[in-house]
Design an enzyme around this catalytic site. Structure first.
Site, PDB file in Angstrom:
ATOM      1  CG  ASP A 187     -31.074 167.560  10.787  1.00 16.60           C
ATOM      2  OD1 ASP A 187     -31.451 166.377  10.654  1.00 16.60           O
ATOM      3  OD2 ASP A 187     -30.575 168.221   9.855  1.00 16.60           O
ATOM      4  CG  ASN A 188     -34.329 167.718   9.697  1.00 15.86           C
ATOM      5  OD1 ASN A 188     -34.228 167.077  10.756  1.00 15.86           O
ATOM      6  ND2 ASN A 188     -33.887 167.252   8.543  1.00 15.86           N
ATOM      7  CE  LYS A 237     -37.277 167.105  12.110  1.00 15.58           C
ATOM      8  NZ  LYS A 237     -36.098 166.639  12.886  1.00 15.58           N
ATOM      9  CD  GLU A 247     -31.790 163.565   6.436  1.00 17.29           C
ATOM     10  OE1 GLU A 247     -31.311 164.708   6.474  1.00 17.29           O
ATOM     11  OE2 GLU A 247     -32.713 163.213   7.164  1.00 17.29           O
ATOM     12  CG  ASP A 295     -32.345 164.845  13.841  1.00 14.81           C
ATOM     13  OD1 ASP A 295     -31.709 163.798  13.573  1.00 14.81           O
ATOM     14  OD2 ASP A 295     -33.074 165.429  13.014  1.00 14.81           O
TER      15      ASP A 295
END
Ligand SMILES: O=C(NCc1cccc(CNc2ccc3[nH]ncc3c2)c1)c1cc(-c2ccc(F)cc2)cc(O)c1O
Ligand SMILES: [Mg+2]
Length: 214
Positions: free
Chosen positions: A169-170, A144, A199, A141
């Site tokens: 994540d993401n 990136k 989120e 997380d």
């Protein structure tokens, strides 16, 4: 000099959560981010998926890349069995300072090792620093564009074993295209996408769960 968003988030935890009660810390952060100020925590919707994967893996040793304010650190650590450890890496000292206090407010400091520094430098030191043989679970997380190099680094440092689970994540927003391309096409991983939302918003995002096959 005013306060920062992480400091205001911490104040909301200290005001609204009960010391030693991780769920109340999670609820206080989600309420703050939904009703006061958005912040880049994994959040409640993706957080429930994180919870289910952590519970399924039931890790003895877990690694988190990107602590931020400690929200996902608390979500993961509260589910860990006694005697297990979560190591979380944070590059930004201001974030680390807030996270340390959030983790302490939840009463989870004994299960968590918060290490300040960049993942690229720290991952090769995991065995020497913490006597880690391999990680059962890794939550990605952080920046990136670091997901792919760090997944490769974990492989190269033999920090993954047959069955180790990476949860990223993401993967849609902000997105991690190179990581997804690699991990979904590698014969060394079995991957699955969990569709969700960024989120506290209606924007599409999701988590990619990848099992290392050895
Ligand atoms: O970018 C993100 N998070 C990563 C991040 C970002 C900034 C600083 C750090 C500093 N921490 C750090 C760095 C490097 C490191 N190396 N090793 C450890 C380590 C730790 C980490 C992110 C963004 C959005 C988002 C923003 C805006 C928007 F419109 C939509 C979505 C949503 C998320 O859920 C996100 O997770
Ligand atoms: Mg994130």
């Amino acid at each position: 000099t005013g306060s920062t968003r992480p400091q205001r988030l911490l104040r909301a935890v200290q005001k609204n959560a009960t010391q030693g009660d991780p769920q109340s810390v999670i609820n206080a952060i989600d309420h703050f981010c939904r009703h006061k100020e958005w912040a880049m925590n994994v959040g409640d919707e993706k957080g429930s998926i994180l919870d289910s994967v952590v519970s399924e893996v039931n890790p003895s040793t877990a690694l988190e890349l990107g602590t931020y304010c400690g929200y996902s650190t608390v979500r993961i650590a509260r589910l860990l069995p006694p005697g297990s450890q979560l190591i979380t890496l944070e590059f930004n000292p201001a974030y680390a300072a807030v996270a340390k206090q959030v983790i302490g407010w939840a009463g989870l400091q004994d299960k968590v090792q918060l290490v300040e520094g960049p993942s690229g430098d720290l991952i090769p030191q995991m065995k020497d620093l913490f006597g880690v043989q391999s990680f059962d679970f890794v939550f990605l997380d952080h920046w990136k564009d670091r997901y792919l190099p760090d997944a490769k680094l974990l492989e190269e440092c033999s920090l993954l074993r047959k069955g180790s689970v990476l949860l990223a994540d993401n993967v849609i927003c902000p997105g991690t295209p190179e990581y997804l391309e690699y991990i979904r096409n590698s014969p060394r991983y079995e991957s699955r996408y969990f569709k969700s939302h960024l989120e506290y918003t209606k924007v599409e995002d999701g988590l990619e769960k990848s099992v290392f096959l050895g």
